[in-house]
Design a protein around this motif. Structure first.
Motif, short mmCIF file in Angstrom:
data_model
loop_
_atom_site.label_atom_id
_atom_site.label_comp_id
_atom_site.label_asym_id
_atom_site.label_seq_id
_atom_site.Cartn_x
_atom_site.Cartn_y
_atom_site.Cartn_z
N ALA A 145 2.09 -5.51 -3.80
CA ALA A 145 3.28 -5.28 -4.63
C ALA A 145 2.86 -4.97 -6.07
O ALA A 145 3.44 -4.09 -6.72
N TYR A 146 1.84 -5.68 -6.54
CA TYR A 146 1.31 -5.45 -7.88
C TYR A 146 0.83 -4.00 -8.03
O TYR A 146 1.20 -3.29 -8.98
N LEU A 147 0.02 -3.56 -7.07
CA LEU A 147 -0.54 -2.20 -7.14
C LEU A 147 0.54 -1.14 -6.91
O LEU A 147 0.51 -0.07 -7.52
N ALA A 148 1.50 -1.42 -6.04
CA ALA A 148 2.58 -0.47 -5.80
C ALA A 148 3.39 -0.24 -7.08
O ALA A 148 3.78 0.89 -7.38
N ALA A 149 3.62 -1.30 -7.83
CA ALA A 149 4.35 -1.16 -9.09
C ALA A 149 3.61 -0.26 -10.07
O ALA A 149 4.22 0.46 -10.86
N LEU A 156 6.06 -1.73 4.73
CA LEU A 156 5.16 -0.59 4.90
C LEU A 156 5.29 0.38 3.73
O LEU A 156 4.29 0.91 3.24
N SER A 157 6.51 0.60 3.27
CA SER A 157 6.69 1.53 2.15
C SER A 157 6.00 1.01 0.89
O SER A 157 5.47 1.80 0.10
N ILE A 158 5.96 -0.30 0.73
CA ILE A 158 5.23 -0.89 -0.41
C ILE A 158 3.73 -0.68 -0.20
O ILE A 158 3.01 -0.28 -1.11
#
Length: 188
Positions: free
Chosen positions: A68-72, A109-111
């Motif tokens: 989640a951190y990297l996706a942001a 998965l989208s994250i």
């Protein structure tokens, strides 16, 4: 190869021990058929094995907050819209008390895809199983369903705002809440 025979022999020995190479007496040394299985880091075998739910949740706890951190940080605008679309559809299913397993997987998965990490693409099938097996056990009861909706909304909001620390914190809290619920009910 510009390496000594000793180095080559040691490397070949290790590859034979791992099942990558095999010696056919009188013919030479060959790559085995097991190499295709090894390319997925033995994940295919892990997926087939029955796993302890708490072990799966712990793996999620170790990995998903960082994703989640990297996706942001890395998500494209299109990926952020996809994350939010799946999050909103997931919320509708939770409120309607319908099966949410597939949508839960799509949301997570989208994250994962927004991380843009090629190793994670190979690792995703195993994590998918963890999400699928655990999402049906999480969030049973009105209060927990509301908490899940709130968590998902915050995760989406932090990713939209590119607040990596916030996304990581909420994802961790989201999974910890599920672990606490599982422990209370004694599910494994």
């Amino acid at each position: 190869l510009n390496i000594s025979r000793t180095t080559f022999r040691e490397a070949a020995k290790q590859l034979m021990e791992r099942g990558v190479l095999e010696i056919k007496i009188g013919n030479g040394t060959f790559v085995t058929d097991k190499v295709t299985e090894m390319e997925d880091f033995h994940m295919s075998r892990l997926i087939e094995d029955k796993m302890d739910v708490m072990d799966l949740v712990e793996v999620r706890l170790l990995i998903e907050p960082q994703m989640a951190y990297l996706a942001a940080q890395r998500a494209t605008e299109v990926e952020i819209k996809r994350i939010c679309k799946y999050g909103e559809q997931l919320e509708e299913l939770i409120l309607a008390k319908e099966d949410k397993g597939e949508m839960e997987q799509k949301f997570h998965l989208s994250i994962m895809q927004a991380v843009h990490n090629s190793f994670m693409d190979k690792f995703v099938p195993l994590l998918f199983i963890a999400i699928g097996q655990t999402s049906q056990m999480f969030w049973q009861g009105e209060d927990l369903a509301e908490d899940a909706i709130s968590d998902h909304r915050m995760i989406m909001e932090y990713i939209k705002n590119r607040d990596a620390d916030g996304a990581k914190t909420v994802m961790k809290f989201h999974i910890l809440r599920g672990i606490t619920d599982l422990k209370k009910r004694g599910d494994r």
